[in-house]
Design a protein around this motif. Structure first.
Motif, short mmCIF file in Angstrom:
data_model
loop_
_atom_site.label_atom_id
_atom_site.label_comp_id
_atom_site.label_asym_id
_atom_site.label_seq_id
_atom_site.Cartn_x
_atom_site.Cartn_y
_atom_site.Cartn_z
N LYS A 1 16.00 12.67 -19.20
CA LYS A 1 14.80 13.46 -19.52
C LYS A 1 14.89 14.16 -20.87
O LYS A 1 13.90 14.69 -21.37
CB LYS A 1 14.56 14.48 -18.41
CG LYS A 1 14.13 13.84 -17.09
CD LYS A 1 13.84 14.87 -16.01
CE LYS A 1 15.11 15.38 -15.35
NZ LYS A 1 15.82 14.37 -14.57
N ARG A 2 16.09 14.19 -21.48
CA ARG A 2 16.29 14.85 -22.78
C ARG A 2 15.90 16.33 -22.72
O ARG A 2 15.41 16.90 -23.71
CB ARG A 2 15.48 14.15 -23.88
CG ARG A 2 15.71 12.67 -24.03
CD ARG A 2 17.08 12.36 -24.61
NE ARG A 2 17.21 10.99 -25.04
CZ ARG A 2 18.01 10.08 -24.48
NH1 ARG A 2 18.77 10.44 -23.44
NH2 ARG A 2 18.08 8.86 -24.94
N LEU A 3 16.14 16.97 -21.60
CA LEU A 3 15.76 18.38 -21.46
C LEU A 3 16.45 19.26 -22.48
O LEU A 3 15.84 20.20 -23.02
CB LEU A 3 16.09 18.87 -20.05
CG LEU A 3 15.25 18.29 -18.90
CD1 LEU A 3 15.80 18.75 -17.57
CD2 LEU A 3 13.79 18.71 -19.06
N ARG A 4 17.73 18.99 -22.74
CA ARG A 4 18.49 19.87 -23.64
C ARG A 4 17.98 19.82 -25.08
O ARG A 4 17.76 20.88 -25.69
CB ARG A 4 19.98 19.55 -23.52
CG ARG A 4 20.54 19.92 -22.15
CD ARG A 4 21.83 19.17 -21.82
NE ARG A 4 22.25 19.39 -20.45
CZ ARG A 4 21.76 18.72 -19.40
NH1 ARG A 4 20.85 17.77 -19.59
NH2 ARG A 4 22.18 18.97 -18.18
N ILE B 1 26.59 15.53 -26.85
CA ILE B 1 27.62 16.15 -26.01
C ILE B 1 27.34 15.84 -24.54
O ILE B 1 28.26 15.50 -23.78
CB ILE B 1 27.67 17.68 -26.23
CG1 ILE B 1 28.19 18.01 -27.64
CG2 ILE B 1 28.57 18.34 -25.18
CD1 ILE B 1 28.14 19.50 -27.98
N HIS B 2 26.09 15.97 -24.13
CA HIS B 2 25.73 15.68 -22.74
C HIS B 2 26.12 14.25 -22.36
O HIS B 2 26.77 14.03 -21.33
CB HIS B 2 24.23 15.90 -22.56
CG HIS B 2 23.72 15.58 -21.19
ND1 HIS B 2 24.24 16.14 -20.05
CD2 HIS B 2 22.73 14.73 -20.78
CE1 HIS B 2 23.59 15.67 -18.99
NE2 HIS B 2 22.69 14.82 -19.41
N ASN B 3 25.76 13.30 -23.19
CA ASN B 3 26.06 11.90 -22.86
C ASN B 3 27.54 11.58 -22.99
O ASN B 3 28.09 10.79 -22.21
CB ASN B 3 25.21 10.97 -23.74
CG ASN B 3 23.79 10.87 -23.22
OD1 ASN B 3 23.49 10.09 -22.33
ND2 ASN B 3 22.90 11.69 -23.78
N TYR B 4 28.19 12.21 -23.94
CA TYR B 4 29.65 12.08 -24.09
C TYR B 4 30.34 12.54 -22.81
O TYR B 4 31.24 11.88 -22.27
CB TYR B 4 30.05 12.93 -25.29
CG TYR B 4 31.49 13.30 -25.47
CD1 TYR B 4 32.44 12.34 -25.81
CD2 TYR B 4 31.90 14.63 -25.39
CE1 TYR B 4 33.76 12.71 -26.03
CE2 TYR B 4 33.21 15.00 -25.60
CZ TYR B 4 34.14 14.03 -25.92
OH TYR B 4 35.45 14.39 -26.14
N SER B 5 29.88 13.68 -22.26
CA SER B 5 30.50 14.19 -21.03
C SER B 5 30.21 13.26 -19.85
O SER B 5 31.06 13.09 -18.97
CB SER B 5 30.01 15.61 -20.74
OG SER B 5 28.66 15.63 -20.35
N LEU B 6 29.02 12.66 -19.81
CA LEU B 6 28.69 11.74 -18.71
C LEU B 6 29.57 10.50 -18.74
O LEU B 6 29.99 10.00 -17.68
CB LEU B 6 27.21 11.34 -18.78
CG LEU B 6 26.17 12.45 -18.58
CD1 LEU B 6 24.77 11.87 -18.65
CD2 LEU B 6 26.39 13.16 -17.25
N LYS C 1 33.98 25.16 -29.06
CA LYS C 1 34.02 26.06 -27.90
C LYS C 1 33.26 25.49 -26.71
O LYS C 1 33.71 25.58 -25.56
CB LYS C 1 33.43 27.42 -28.28
CG LYS C 1 34.31 28.25 -29.21
CD LYS C 1 33.62 29.57 -29.57
CE LYS C 1 34.47 30.38 -30.52
NZ LYS C 1 33.78 31.64 -30.94
N VAL C 2 32.11 24.89 -26.97
CA VAL C 2 31.28 24.37 -25.88
C VAL C 2 31.94 23.16 -25.23
O VAL C 2 31.97 23.05 -24.00
CB VAL C 2 29.87 24.04 -26.40
CG1 VAL C 2 29.10 23.16 -25.41
CG2 VAL C 2 29.10 25.34 -26.65
N ILE C 3 32.49 22.25 -26.02
CA ILE C 3 33.13 21.08 -25.44
C ILE C 3 34.37 21.49 -24.64
O ILE C 3 34.62 20.98 -23.55
CB ILE C 3 33.48 20.04 -26.53
CG1 ILE C 3 32.19 19.43 -27.07
CG2 ILE C 3 34.40 18.96 -25.98
CD1 ILE C 3 32.39 18.43 -28.20
#
Length: 334
Positions: free
Chosen positions: A44-47, A75-80, A137-139
């Motif tokens: 959904k690309r919410l971020r 980052i979201h897709n990297y984490s997935l 920091k976030v990662i």
């Protein structure tokens, strides 16, 4: 038209072009399909929509925040990609995961590529040095949240570290810390980085972070409830998956474990400890959750965090679109 569709119509094409542009830098043509596969599976690309909406709310111009929007979605897709390697996931968004489509070793290489594409996008932000620190920091926070999530599992992992370090007890406070890291931090970053891209006002950046972290916690609590109680046709996921994966890091489960009688608690833990948790086990676990009102208490907890998100949101100017986006995220049933 709902708010997400409206924001997609406004920002979507620019976001997709940015994602592809950063991933394509120095990319070999014979590896292109594999690298782009993850972002081409949808979502959904919410971020990134949140990032651009936050920037426009503060300054009236979303375009300076486009690199930041790409960063949060990368980052979201990297984490997935790495979540699916860790969990041996085969299906995401109704399609084979990267690891299923190309193998674990290729998925690791693709994940590394995403991490470096994030760095390429950082260079295009208005404040590259500051953004580089923020991204690191976030990662790290997401990584810590994933570590805690695995340590909270009651069984199922044979890795020496996780067997040795598994948490014997998990409180509701432990759960909130975990989800604030694993889920909340990236939603918080999405809002904050939109503001940071167009403003030097630390109060506005702090308000955006407070809005996002609380929205993210509420989002994950609702996600946990839907995991157990949602309609699989609407939710698009296997219902009861967290129970089958032995997770205590699920809001209704951790609440139930804090409220059940000793006998009920041992019964729920015995289900979570089973090597293969079947549908009958899931139904029995749900009955135990229902016996102490875990679903209702989880939803009430989500409402409290939503209230905190709205309190911080009130400090941001021109926040009507952000309020609509918050409502969409937290009232979803899929």
């Amino acid at each position: 038209m709902d708010i997400v569709s409206a924001l997609h119509a406004k920002y979507g094409e620019a976001v997709e072009r940015a994602l592809e542009r950063y991933l394509a830098i120095d990319l070999s043509p014979d590896f292109r399909e594999e690298v782009l596969y993850q972002v081409k599976t949808g979502g959904k690309r919410l971020r990134p929509l949140l990032t651009l909406a936050a920037a426009e709310a503060v300054s009236g111009d979303w375009r300076p925040a486009l690199p930041a929007a790409a960063i949060v979605e990368l980052i979201h897709n990297y984490s997935l990609i790495y979540d699916d390697i860790i969990d041996r996931g085969d299906v995401r968004r109704g399609l084979p995961t990267v690891r299923k489509a190309y193998g674990d070793n290729a998925a690791i290489l693709i994940g590394i590529w995403y991490r470096e594409a994030i760095e390429e996008a950082v260079l295009d932000t208005p404040k590259p040095h500051l953004f580089a620190r923020e991204v690191a920091k976030v990662i790290k926070a997401i990584d810590e949240g994933e570590r805690l999530d695995i340590l909270f599992e009651y069984a199922g992992r044979e890795d020496p570290y996780f067997v040795k370090a598994r948490r014997r007890e998990v409180s509701v406070e432990d759960y909130v810390k975990m989800v604030s890291l694993k889920t909340g931090v990236l939603i918080a970053a999405a809002a904050k980085w939109g503001v940071m891209s167009v403003s030097d006002d630390p109060a506005l950046a702090d308000a955006a972070w407070g809005f996002g972290i609380n929205a993210g916690i509420a989002f994950q609590i609702i996600d946990d409830v839907l995991d157990i109680y949602g309609d699989p046709k609407k939710f698009g996921k296997e219902i009861g998956k967290d129970i089958k994966e032995h997770k205590r890091g699920n809001a209704p489960v951790v609440i139930a474990l804090s409220k059940l009688t000793p006998e009920g608690r041992e019964k729920l833990l015995s289900i979570l400890a089973k090597h293969n948790v079947g549908e009958a086990d899931v139904r029995e676990a749900v009955a135990l959750l229902d016996s102490v009102g875990a679903r209702e208490e989880a939803l009430e907890m989500a409402r409290r965090y939503r209230g905190e998100a709205e309190r911080h949101l009130a400090k941001l100017p021109n926040n009507a679109v952000l309020k609509e986006l918050l409502d969409f995220i937290l009232e979803r049933q899929y």
